[in-house]
Structure formats: C-alpha cells, structure tokens
Design an enzyme around this catalytic site. Structure first.
Site, PDB file in Angstrom:
ATOM      1  N   VAL A  64       0.816  -1.225   0.000  1.00  7.65           N
ATOM      2  CA  VAL A  64       0.000   0.000   0.000  1.00  7.65           C
ATOM      3  C   VAL A  64       0.849   1.275   0.000  1.00  7.65           C
ATOM      4  O   VAL A  64       0.354   2.343  -0.349  1.00  7.65           O
ATOM      5  CB  VAL A  64      -0.989   0.062   1.200  1.00  7.65           C
ATOM      6  N   TYR A 159       2.662   4.672  15.958  1.00 10.52           N
ATOM      7  CA  TYR A 159       1.417   4.063  15.475  1.00 10.52           C
ATOM      8  C   TYR A 159       0.232   4.978  15.807  1.00 10.52           C
ATOM      9  O   TYR A 159      -0.619   5.257  14.948  1.00 10.52           O
ATOM     10  CB  TYR A 159       1.266   2.696  16.146  1.00 10.52           C
TER      11      TYR A 159
HETATM   12  N1  LIG Z   1      -6.072  -6.050  16.264  1.00 16.38           N
HETATM   13  C1  LIG Z   1      -6.273  -4.999  17.025  1.00 16.38           C
HETATM   14  O1  LIG Z   1      -6.357  -5.098  18.271  1.00 16.38           O
HETATM   15  C2  LIG Z   1      -6.424  -3.646  16.392  1.00 16.38           C
HETATM   16  C3  LIG Z   1      -6.755  -2.566  17.219  1.00 16.38           C
HETATM   17  C4  LIG Z   1      -6.886  -1.305  16.655  1.00 16.38           C
HETATM   18  C5  LIG Z   1      -6.708  -1.122  15.300  1.00 16.38           C
HETATM   19  N2  LIG Z   1      -6.375  -2.196  14.524  1.00 16.38           N
HETATM   20  C6  LIG Z   1      -6.188  -1.936  13.095  1.00 16.38           C
HETATM   21  O2  LIG Z   1      -6.940  -2.869  12.347  1.00 16.38           O
HETATM   22  C7  LIG Z   1      -6.267  -3.150  11.126  1.00 16.38           C
HETATM   23  C8  LIG Z   1      -6.043  -4.635  10.966  1.00 16.38           C
HETATM   24  O3  LIG Z   1      -5.294  -5.103  12.104  1.00 16.38           O
HETATM   25  P1  LIG Z   1      -5.021  -6.647  12.355  1.00 16.38           P
HETATM   26  O4  LIG Z   1      -4.932  -6.840  13.823  1.00 16.38           O
HETATM   27  O5  LIG Z   1      -5.959  -7.473  11.548  1.00 16.38           O
HETATM   28  O6  LIG Z   1      -3.536  -6.750  11.787  1.00 16.38           O
HETATM   29  P2  LIG Z   1      -2.822  -7.867  10.905  1.00 16.38           P
HETATM   30  O7  LIG Z   1      -1.371  -7.612  11.026  1.00 16.38           O
HETATM   31  O8  LIG Z   1      -3.330  -9.233  11.274  1.00 16.38           O
HETATM   32  O9  LIG Z   1      -3.335  -7.520   9.454  1.00 16.38           O
HETATM   33  C9  LIG Z   1      -2.833  -6.447   8.747  1.00 16.38           C
HETATM   34  C10 LIG Z   1      -2.676  -6.881   7.327  1.00 16.38           C
HETATM   35  O10 LIG Z   1      -2.108  -5.780   6.603  1.00 16.38           O
HETATM   36  C11 LIG Z   1      -1.109  -6.290   5.757  1.00 16.38           C
HETATM   37  N3  LIG Z   1      -0.113  -5.275   5.464  1.00 16.38           N
HETATM   38  C12 LIG Z   1       0.802  -4.750   6.300  1.00 16.38           C
HETATM   39  N4  LIG Z   1       1.596  -3.898   5.646  1.00 16.38           N
HETATM   40  C13 LIG Z   1       1.157  -3.870   4.352  1.00 16.38           C
HETATM   41  C14 LIG Z   1       1.559  -3.183   3.201  1.00 16.38           C
HETATM   42  N5  LIG Z   1       2.619  -2.349   3.234  1.00 16.38           N
HETATM   43  N6  LIG Z   1       0.880  -3.374   2.055  1.00 16.38           N
HETATM   44  C15 LIG Z   1      -0.172  -4.242   2.001  1.00 16.38           C
HETATM   45  N7  LIG Z   1      -0.590  -4.934   3.073  1.00 16.38           N
HETATM   46  C16 LIG Z   1       0.073  -4.752   4.234  1.00 16.38           C
HETATM   47  C17 LIG Z   1      -0.491  -7.434   6.559  1.00 16.38           C
HETATM   48  O11 LIG Z   1       0.260  -8.308   5.722  1.00 16.38           O
HETATM   49  C18 LIG Z   1      -1.723  -8.064   7.170  1.00 16.38           C
HETATM   50  O12 LIG Z   1      -2.286  -9.052   6.339  1.00 16.38           O
HETATM   51  C19 LIG Z   1      -4.985  -2.324  11.143  1.00 16.38           C
HETATM   52  O13 LIG Z   1      -5.199  -1.083  10.529  1.00 16.38           O
HETATM   53  C20 LIG Z   1      -4.752  -2.127  12.627  1.00 16.38           C
HETATM   54  O14 LIG Z   1      -3.954  -0.996  12.884  1.00 16.38           O
HETATM   55  C21 LIG Z   1      -6.230  -3.438  15.037  1.00 16.38           C
END
Ligand SMILES: NC(=O)c1ccc[n+]([C@@H]2O[C@H](COP(=O)([O-])OP(=O)(O)OC[C@H]3O[C@@H](n4cnc5c(N)ncnc54)[C@H](O)[C@@H]3O)[C@@H](O)[C@H]2O)c1
Length: 251
Positions: A64, A159
């Site tokens: 991305v 972050y």
């Molecule tokens: N899990 C939580 O507790 C939580 C809390 C608050 C916010 N979030 C947000 O929710 C979203 C998803 O989180 P998650 O826990 O499923 O994380 P995750 O790491 O399991 O999933 C994130 C995905 O994004 C992909 N990714 C990372 N960098 C990338 C890049 N440069 N280009 C394309 N793809 C890329 C990863 O490969 C992964 O598949 C994120 O934006 C995270 O910040 C998660």
C-alpha cells in the site's frame, strides 16, 4: 439494510486478521472483493474463501505504500470491473519502539504504510467514485488515535500518530468528496488476531476486565460495522468515527 448487487470492494490488508473478516463480510453481502496484501499465501487463501461464498475475488499482491503500484492496480480493477464501490483502508503495521529507541527509517515506514497507504488508495479510487456519483471509503484507525498507545505495548506513539492522521484524512476527504462519496472511520479497540494474540496473552485477564462487554473483540466485531458502513442504504453519515471497542473507552 439494502444489499448491493455484484459491486466491487477493495480491502487493503485483506489477507488475514480484521481485513480478511471484512473481505468475507462484504462477499456475503454480494460484493466482488479485491483483497490487497503483501502476504502471498494468505492472500490466495482469503481469495479462495471469498470465491467459496459465490462471488469473484481479485487478489492483489501489492504494497500500500507504493504510490505507482497502487494506482496501476486501481486502473486494472476499473478496466476489468468498470467500477469501484467500496474501499476499506485496513492495512497497517505495528510499531512497538519508544521515542528513545525508534529510528528515522522506522518512523518513515510507519507513516508510509499506515497513513500514506490510505492516501495512496483513496487518491487512486476517488476519481472513479466521483465519476460514478457514489462510493464509500472506510478507514480503519484505532482507539490509539484518541487515547494513546495501548498499555499492552502492542503499538506505541508512532502508530498512534499515524492512526490520528487517518482520522484527519477521513474528515478532510469527507468534506472534499461530499455529497456522493461517503468517508467514515472505525477505531477498533483490542481485537484478537494472529498479530495481537501473543501480545495480549500475558495481560489477558486484566485486558478483559477493562472491556465493558466482558470479552476481547474478534475480527468479525469490526467486520460487521465495516459492512454496515459499506452497505447501509440510505447512509446519513460521513466524516464519522465509530469506536468498536466493547466499551473499553466511553467518549
Ligand atoms: N487487532 C487490534 O487489536 C487492532 C486494534 C486497533 C486497530 N487495529 C487496526 O486494524 C487493522 C487490521 O489489524 P489486524 O490486527 O488485523 O492486523 P494484521 O497484522 O493481522 O493484518 C494487517 C494486514 O495488513 C497487511 N499489510 C501490512 N503492511 C502492508 C503493506 N505495506 N501493504 C499491504 N498490506 C500490508 C499485513 O500483511 C496483514 O495481512 C490495522 O489497521 C490495525 O492498525 C487493530
């Protein structure tokens, strides 16, 4: 809630975790889905799960943060599908370093993926959505944007800064793309995914006690709200931020 026909949704970070759950929720609503990710095997797995729900999947192996590649991928979708109805900017990476440890390269990468990635995809799809006279952009931020880094240390100030930027981007694009393109954000609280499971483990009981609904969230908890923002007709909301945190924070 009305169900769209075979419309096109793009979900960044769609290979696993919350992004994967959003892909499947939108597929269940009848969308053809393009999951975007850098994890090739997981991307193909998500794509086959989408297809097993009876809709098309267009897995896109793409970073991305790469402006040129994102625009090329968006052009390819428009050429093949003729439209883009929904963009979910979900891809992000954690950053656990504190200010005394972080390097310039760490900071730049965090902003490039977590904030510029949302710009890149929004910039690539907005002209098509404006031309269609309709579109939905859903940005996945975090409760960290408003409340600071998580006490579990899952991510720290860089972050939180990027995620606060995502809320600014949401509000600014809502103004610029009104009235036909609706732009909203979701701030998840603690959601158990492959990424967070190990970090939550040592603090699990304390974390659970801090959440009013009495449990840690699941990717589906976020996906159901993303699906609402993508599908609800009518939707009298834009520039809004919805916390999905089980009542961990009450604003
Ligand atoms: N899990 C939580 O507790 C939580 C809390 C608050 C916010 N979030 C947000 O929710 C979203 C998803 O989180 P998650 O826990 O499923 O994380 P995750 O790491 O399991 O999933 C994130 C995905 O994004 C992909 N990714 C990372 N960098 C990338 C890049 N440069 N280009 C394309 N793809 C890329 C990863 O490969 C992964 O598949 C994120 O934006 C995270 O910040 C998660």
């Amino acid at each position: 809630m009305a169900v769209h026909g075979a419309k096109m949704a793009i979900v960044t970070g769609g290979a696993r975790g919350i992004g994967r759950a959003i892909c499947l929720a939108l597929a269940r609503q009848g969308f053809a889905v393009a999951p975007v990710d850098v994890l090739e095997d997981e991307l193909q797995q998500t794509a086959s799960e989408i297809r097993s729900l009876g809709v098309d999947a267009m897995p896109l192996d793409s970073d991305v943060s790469d402006y040129g590649d994102v625009h090329e991928k968006a052009r390819d979708i428009i050429r093949r599908r003729g439209r883009i109805d929904v963009l979910v900017n979900n891809a992000a990476m954690p950053q656990t370093k504190r200010i005394l440890e972080i390097t310039e390269a760490d900071w730049d990468r965090e902003m490039a993926v977590n904030l510029k990635g949302c710009f890149n995809w929004s910039h690539a799809v907005a002209p098509q959505m404006v031309a269609q006279g309709a579109g939905r952009i859903i940005n996945i931020s975090s409760v960290s944007a408003n409340h600071g880094p998580s006490p579990t240390g899952v991510s720290r100030f860089a972050y939180a800064a990027a995620k606060a930027g995502v809320l600014g981007l949401t509000r600014g694009l809502a103004v610029e793309l009104a009235p036909h393109v609706l732009v909203n954000a979701i701030c998840p609280g603690p959601i158990e995914t492959e990424r967070t499971r190990a970090t939550f483990a040592p603090n699990r009981d304390q974390l659970t006690r801090s959440i009013l609904v009495g449990r840690i969230g699941t990717p589906e908890d976020v996906a159901v709200v993303a699906s609402f923002l993508a599908c609800a007709e009518p939707l009298f909301m834009t520039g809004e931020v919805i916390d999905v945190d089980g009542g961990a924070f009450i604003n």
